[in-house]
Motif scaffolding. Sequence first.
Motif, PDB file in Angstrom:
ATOM      1  N   SER A   9       0.857  -1.161   0.012  1.00  0.00           N
ATOM      2  CA  SER A   9       0.212  -0.090  -0.144  1.00  0.00           C
ATOM      3  C   SER A   9       0.823   1.256  -0.120  1.00  0.00           C
ATOM      4  N   VAL A  10       0.603   2.347  -0.887  1.00  0.00           N
ATOM      5  CA  VAL A  10       1.410   3.376  -1.085  1.00  0.00           C
ATOM      6  C   VAL A  10       0.314   4.525  -1.015  1.00  0.00           C
ATOM      7  N   TRP A  11       0.223   5.498   0.073  1.00  0.00           N
ATOM      8  CA  TRP A  11      -0.695   6.539   0.512  1.00  0.00           C
ATOM      9  C   TRP A  11      -0.163   7.746  -0.246  1.00  0.00           C
ATOM     10  N   THR A  12      -0.890   8.586  -0.694  1.00  0.00           N
ATOM     11  CA  THR A  12      -0.528   9.873  -1.110  1.00  0.00           C
ATOM     12  C   THR A  12       0.112  10.633  -0.378  1.00  0.00           C
ATOM     13  N   GLY A  13      -0.157  10.526   0.963  1.00  0.00           N
ATOM     14  CA  GLY A  13       0.380  11.298   2.119  1.00  0.00           C
ATOM     15  C   GLY A  13       1.860  11.006   2.243  1.00  0.00           C
ATOM     16  N   TYR A  14       2.199   9.914   1.844  1.00  0.00           N
ATOM     17  CA  TYR A  14       3.540   9.365   1.987  1.00  0.00           C
ATOM     18  C   TYR A  14       4.616  10.650   1.229  1.00  0.00           C
ATOM     19  N   PHE A  15       3.873  10.964   0.285  1.00  0.00           N
ATOM     20  CA  PHE A  15       4.753  12.142  -0.857  1.00  0.00           C
ATOM     21  C   PHE A  15       4.218  13.525  -0.670  1.00  0.00           C
ATOM     22  N   ASP A  16       3.757  14.003   0.453  1.00  0.00           N
ATOM     23  CA  ASP A  16       3.417  15.342   0.610  1.00  0.00           C
ATOM     24  C   ASP A  16       4.223  16.104   1.431  1.00  0.00           C
ATOM     25  N   SER A  17       4.806  16.989   0.843  1.00  0.00           N
ATOM     26  CA  SER A  17       6.140  17.886   1.469  1.00  0.00           C
ATOM     27  C   SER A  17       5.325  18.843   2.478  1.00  0.00           C
ATOM     28  N   LYS A  18       4.138  18.869   2.710  1.00  0.00           N
ATOM     29  CA  LYS A  18       3.544  19.768   3.686  1.00  0.00           C
ATOM     30  C   LYS A  18       3.395  18.786   4.883  1.00  0.00           C
ATOM     31  N   LEU A  19       3.622  17.689   4.880  1.00  0.00           N
ATOM     32  CA  LEU A  19       3.362  16.970   6.045  1.00  0.00           C
ATOM     33  C   LEU A  19       4.806  16.716   6.753  1.00  0.00           C
ATOM     34  N   SER A  20       5.103  16.626   8.019  1.00  0.00           N
ATOM     35  CA  SER A  20       6.372  16.236   8.394  1.00  0.00           C
ATOM     36  C   SER A  20       6.448  14.761   8.451  1.00  0.00           C
ATOM     37  N   ARG A  21       7.723  14.462   8.909  1.00  0.00           N
ATOM     38  CA  ARG A  21       7.845  12.976   9.008  1.00  0.00           C
ATOM     39  C   ARG A  21       6.987  12.435  10.133  1.00  0.00           C
ATOM     40  N   SER A  22       6.824  12.857  11.069  1.00  0.00           N
ATOM     41  CA  SER A  22       5.917  12.321  12.171  1.00  0.00           C
ATOM     42  C   SER A  22       4.440  12.562  11.759  1.00  0.00           C
ATOM     43  N   ALA A  23       4.161  13.292  10.777  1.00  0.00           N
ATOM     44  CA  ALA A  23       2.777  13.405  10.746  1.00  0.00           C
ATOM     45  C   ALA A  23       2.212  12.559   9.316  1.00  0.00           C
ATOM     46  N   GLY A  24       3.256  11.763   8.862  1.00  0.00           N
ATOM     47  CA  GLY A  24       2.890  10.528   7.830  1.00  0.00           C
ATOM     48  C   GLY A  24       3.946  10.727   6.498  1.00  0.00           C
ATOM     49  N   ARG A  25       4.596  11.734   6.386  1.00  0.00           N
ATOM     50  CA  ARG A  25       5.543  11.545   5.208  1.00  0.00           C
ATOM     51  C   ARG A  25       6.649  10.578   5.162  1.00  0.00           C
ATOM     52  N   ARG A  26       6.867   9.884   4.107  1.00  0.00           N
ATOM     53  CA  ARG A  26       7.700   8.711   4.186  1.00  0.00           C
ATOM     54  C   ARG A  26       8.899   8.802   3.215  1.00  0.00           C
ATOM     55  N   VAL A  27       8.928   9.883   2.607  1.00  0.00           N
ATOM     56  CA  VAL A  27      10.171   9.964   1.493  1.00  0.00           C
ATOM     57  C   VAL A  27      10.976  11.456   2.113  1.00  0.00           C
TER      58      VAL A  27
END
Length: 202
Positions: A9-27
């Motif tokens: 599963s690959v969620w769009t939030g993983y690639f969201d630059s507006k999210l911090s790592r702790s908020a869900g960004r994975r890259v």
Amino acid sequence: MPHDPSKMSVWTGYFDSKLSRSAGRRVPKEASVPNPSLEAVAWAAKAVGISKMKRDTDASHPSRPHLGEGRLVLSTQDALSATSSESKEGVMQSIGLRLHSQTKEAKEQEQVEAALAKKRRDAEQAAEAALEAVVGKGKIRADSISYNAAIAACANDGQWRVAVALLREMIDEHRRHKQHQHQRSDHAVAATAAPAVGSAAR
């Protein structure tokens, strides 16, 4: 629901630059973009060679249920093979880097097109100003030489719409000039004939 190792599963939030790592960004930041859409992520996944995927548009990540971001469900084997990765993190980074570069290229292209559009508008305004000087205010004699010069300048700059408008205006001006000449000729004939008629009457 038990984890299926054959699916990723690959969620769009993983690639969201507006999210911090702790908020869900994975890259990393350089592999992320602001507010990525599911379609954009799917395009990037295809661009890196992943072919076996399914869009789950209505899915919400458990930690971000209010976003309704959607996800891609990939074939683990296909994703790892296509990206030459050994883990999900590698797959996500490959997708993210392609997504980031495509977004950057699209933005640069938009800037180039905006600059060209502005140049065209400026050239059209300049040509229209020249036309106004030629025929609008009567400061310059509206003859074939001045029209042809303006038409050539517009054509050389790629302003064919303005050039055609100038050509039509030149044709109309020529017709008006010919009509005016005929009217003057008719008046002259009438003025010459009037004394002759008066003499005959006497």
